[in-house]
Design a protein around this motif. Structure first.
Motif, PDB file in Angstrom:
ATOM      1  N   UNK B   6       0.830  -1.196   0.000  1.00 20.70           N
ATOM      2  CA  UNK B   6       0.000   0.000   0.000  1.00 20.70           C
ATOM      3  C   UNK B   6       0.865   1.247   0.000  1.00 20.70           C
ATOM      4  N   UNK B   7       1.925   1.203   0.779  1.00 21.26           N
ATOM      5  CA  UNK B   7       2.820   2.366   0.835  1.00 21.26           C
ATOM      6  C   UNK B   7       3.440   2.618  -0.536  1.00 21.26           C
ATOM      7  N   UNK B   8       3.870   1.519  -1.156  1.00 13.86           N
ATOM      8  CA  UNK B   8       4.471   1.661  -2.482  1.00 13.86           C
ATOM      9  C   UNK B   8       3.464   2.207  -3.477  1.00 13.86           C
ATOM     10  N   UNK B   9       2.251   1.673  -3.377  1.00 15.99           N
ATOM     11  CA  UNK B   9       1.216   2.133  -4.308  1.00 15.99           C
ATOM     12  C   UNK B   9       0.965   3.618  -4.124  1.00 15.99           C
ATOM     13  N   UNK B  10       0.989   4.044  -2.890  1.00 13.42           N
ATOM     14  CA  UNK B  10       0.743   5.451  -2.605  1.00 13.42           C
ATOM     15  C   UNK B  10       1.873   6.317  -3.162  1.00 13.42           C
ATOM     16  N   UNK B  11       3.104   5.897  -2.876  1.00  8.14           N
ATOM     17  CA  UNK B  11       4.245   6.653  -3.404  1.00  8.14           C
ATOM     18  C   UNK B  11       4.196   6.680  -4.927  1.00  8.14           C
ATOM     19  N   UNK B  12       3.794   5.539  -5.491  1.00  4.04           N
ATOM     20  CA  UNK B  12       3.758   5.444  -6.943  1.00  4.04           C
ATOM     21  C   UNK B  12       2.684   6.345  -7.516  1.00  4.04           C
ATOM     22  N   UNK B  13       1.576   6.419  -6.791  1.00  2.93           N
ATOM     23  CA  UNK B  13       0.491   7.274  -7.239  1.00  2.93           C
ATOM     24  C   UNK B  13       0.971   8.717  -7.318  1.00  2.93           C
ATOM     25  N   UNK B  14       1.833   9.083  -6.399  1.00  2.00           N
ATOM     26  CA  UNK B  14       2.367  10.444  -6.392  1.00  2.00           C
ATOM     27  C   UNK B  14       3.179  10.708  -7.661  1.00  2.00           C
TER      28      UNK B  14
END
Lengths: 319, 304
Positions: B6-14
């Motif tokens: 989830x953290x990676x997905x969030x960073x990636x979304x950025x």
């Protein structure tokens, strides 16, 4: 007809021999200072590059923007050969062979680029070749063995005006033979209308493959010459900037013209040297020139025209 | 495990949001002119530098402006000027070539991009610039996820811009004219659509959105150099090609923005897992995620 051709052919060979002798004598005699000789060698290398790119972009009408990739592969292959493989004492004598090997390595890479060209044209092929250029650069940057981003050095300075002149002559004469042969007619037909060419029995796949191989070969040879002139290569020298320079030279000189390539390479190289005092701003000139050319004279100086001695060896065409 | 993903997905979304904003400019221009605007990455770079200039100027004023004002000021300034830049480029470099072979236009685009790059290099010199901090540096912990205000700003800001663009393209007269031109450029003038003006506006909007992406990029990854345009623009270009399949067929605008939205995060969400260096993703992840992104794009297009 054969008798008519005779004097012209012998004149060309005489001129070639004269040029080669001059290339041997002039630097040794001290008439030209080393700086001028260096620039002449750059002009020659750029001529080979421009001629090779013109085969694909000008004669065949495909759109390759990744030619620096071939050049880089040729440069690294030739350098590896002289630095690691061959004994130092042999290298001066094996130099032509080394260049041929560099060219062949680039030609193998040309295979990779040729295949997408069977399926895509125009923009699409431009993207593919651009990606190829970037892949080559990135791969070279990540290969620690050849120095990675720091570059590769240790090559002896084998390139001299004689070899450059010789390879320019070889390139011009071979390409002149090629573009007026069946092969040349075929790739010109591909440029004009690929479907029609196929219909009239031109094996477009094979011709495209050959054109890319030949073009990549000469770009690789130029890369080898470049590496052994500078005695240092790094992946950045073979980036998209270099490819753009080649495009400028092709479109400045003129597409579909050998004379144009020679002219374009000479003018561009000399211009860039003249502009050297401008420093960083020099790099603005090339792209600007490219844009202005495309808008005001998209065919270049010699587009589809040829000097007399480079024309087809035929009495008169019946057009 | 879930947290890492989830953290990676969030960073990636950025990062993906920034890519998507740039990619929109590529697809808009391609859709309307079938021209690959290779200069677009460099337009993004100029936009980033313009917002840097505005931010530094506003922060330097002895007024003690609140950061929000500085942010909005920089955003407006860079979007406006970059839009002008886009229009000028179109007017001077691309319009004279509209009847020329496509290849000439592509070469011109390459030339314009390199020109912008080297021009910036000539003016500013090669040393990287630091972007000032406009968004307070803090982090919230929610369910084990680290969320920063910057992240929320970027993701929401990009979403708002995309929704606006989607509205513009699908619901307004200008959008209708854009879609009509991308459908058939020969007939549309007969219907009284001012083609030149619509194309100019397309460039203006695409460039302005890239400038907004530039400001966001500057805030998130605050080191700018003149070559960032080609570096970041290239990833955005891949996102545009893969995510939106803008390169084939007529583009479907509504699907485009969403396909990019969906693709771009996937492009980089595997980044931290593959261990590549932080702000710059490696190529492999974008290709490996392509089939899913493509199918998403296709699905949306069929629905639309």
């Amino acid at each position: 007809m054969a008798t008519l051709n005779k004097p012209k052919t012998s004149l060309i060979s005489l001129a070639s021999v004269l040029l080669l002798v001059l290339a041997l004598v002039l630097p040794a005699s001290g008439v030209l200072n080393p700086y001028v000789v260096q620039i002449l060698m750059y002009v020659g290398i750029n001529m080979i590059l421009t001629l090779s790119l013109n085969l694909v972009n000008g004669y065949m009408g495909e759109f390759s923007v990744g030619h620096a990739g071939f050049m880089g592969i040729g440069a690294y292959a030739a350098s590896i050969l002289t630095v690691w493989v061959l004994p130092r004492a042999w290298t001066p004598w094996a130099f032509p062979l080394v260049l041929v090997v560099g060219g062949l390595a680039a030609a193998v890479a040309g295979l990779i680029v040729a295949f997408p060209s069977f399926r895509t044209r125009g923009d699409y092929l431009a993207i593919v070749t651009l990606a190829f250029n970037m892949i080559v650069k990135s791969v070279l940057e990540n290969l620690e063995v050849v120095g990675g981003p720091r570059g590769f050095l240790g090559m002896p300075r084998l390139t001299n005006l004689f070899w450059v002149t010789a390879w320019v002559l070889i390139t011009v004469l071979i390409l002149r033979r090629l573009v007026y042969s069946n092969f040349g007619r075929g790739i010109t037909a591909i440029r004009e209308d690929e479907v029609a060419a196929n219909l009239t029995g031109v094996d477009t796949r094979r011709l495209k493959l050959y054109a890319f191989l030949i073009s990549a070969f000469f770009a690789g040879v130029a890369g080898g010459l470049f590496a052994h002139l500078l005695q240092f290569i790094n992946p950045r020298s073979f980036s998209i900037i270099k490819s753009t320079d080649m495009l400028v030279m092709v479109y400045l000189g003129g597409v579909g013209s050998l004379a144009g390539s020679l002219l374009g390479a000479t003018i561009f190289t000399v211009l860039m040297e003249v502009l050297r005092p401008l420093g960083l701003w020099r790099w603005v000139v090339g792209p600007l020139l490219l844009v202005l050319l495309m808008i005001f004279r998209p065919k270049g100086i010699m587009g589809f025209k040829e000097w007399k001695w480079l024309r087809e060896e035929k009495v008169a065409s019946s057009q | 495990m879930f947290q890492i993903l989830a953290q990676n997905a969030l960073n990636a979304l950025q990062l993906g949001s920034v890519y998507a904003l740039i990619a929109l400019g590529y697809t808009m221009v391609y859709g309307i002119l079938t021209l690959i605007n290779f200069a677009h990455g460099d337009i993004f770079m100029v936009g980033t530098y313009l917002s840097l200039a505005a931010a530094v100027f506003l922060l330097g004023l002895p007024l003690g402006l609140p950061l929000v004002v500085v942010f909005v000021g920089a955003l407006c300034f860079s979007m406006a000027l970059t839009a002008v830049l886009g229009v000028v480029i179109e007017r001077l470099a691309y319009r004279p070539l509209r009847q020329a072979p496509r290849v000439s236009a592509v070469i011109t685009a390459l030339g314009v991009g390199l020109f912008l790059e080297n021009f910036t290099l000539g003016i500013l010199g090669p040393e990287p610039r630091h972007f000032p901090t406009l968004i307070p540096l803090q982090a919230w912990e929610i369910w084990g996820l680290t969320i920063t205000p910057l992240q929320i700003l970027i993701i929401l800001g990009a979403a708002v811009l995309m929704v606006l663009l989607d509205f513009l393209v699908r619901r307004t007269l200008l959008g209708m004219a854009m879609r009509a031109i991308s459908y058939n450029r020969l007939i549309v003038p007969l219907m009284g659509v001012p083609v030149d003006r619509v194309i100019s506006l397309t460039f203006a909007i695409g460039s302005a959105i890239a400038a907004a992406g530039g400001l966001m990029y500057g805030l998130a990854y605050p080191v700018l150099d003149p070559y960032m345009g080609i570096r970041i623009g290239w990833w955005a270009f891949i996102a545009a090609v893969v995510g939106a399949s803008a390169i084939s067929g007529e583009p479907c605008w509504g699907a485009l923005s969403w396909a990019q939205w969906r693709f771009s995060p996937r492009c980089c969400c595997r980044l931290p897992l593959t261990g590549t260096s932080w702000p710059f993703p490696s190529c492999s992840c974008s290709w490996s995620s392509s089939p899913r992104a493509c199918s998403a794009g296709r699905y949306l297009r069929e629905c639309d």
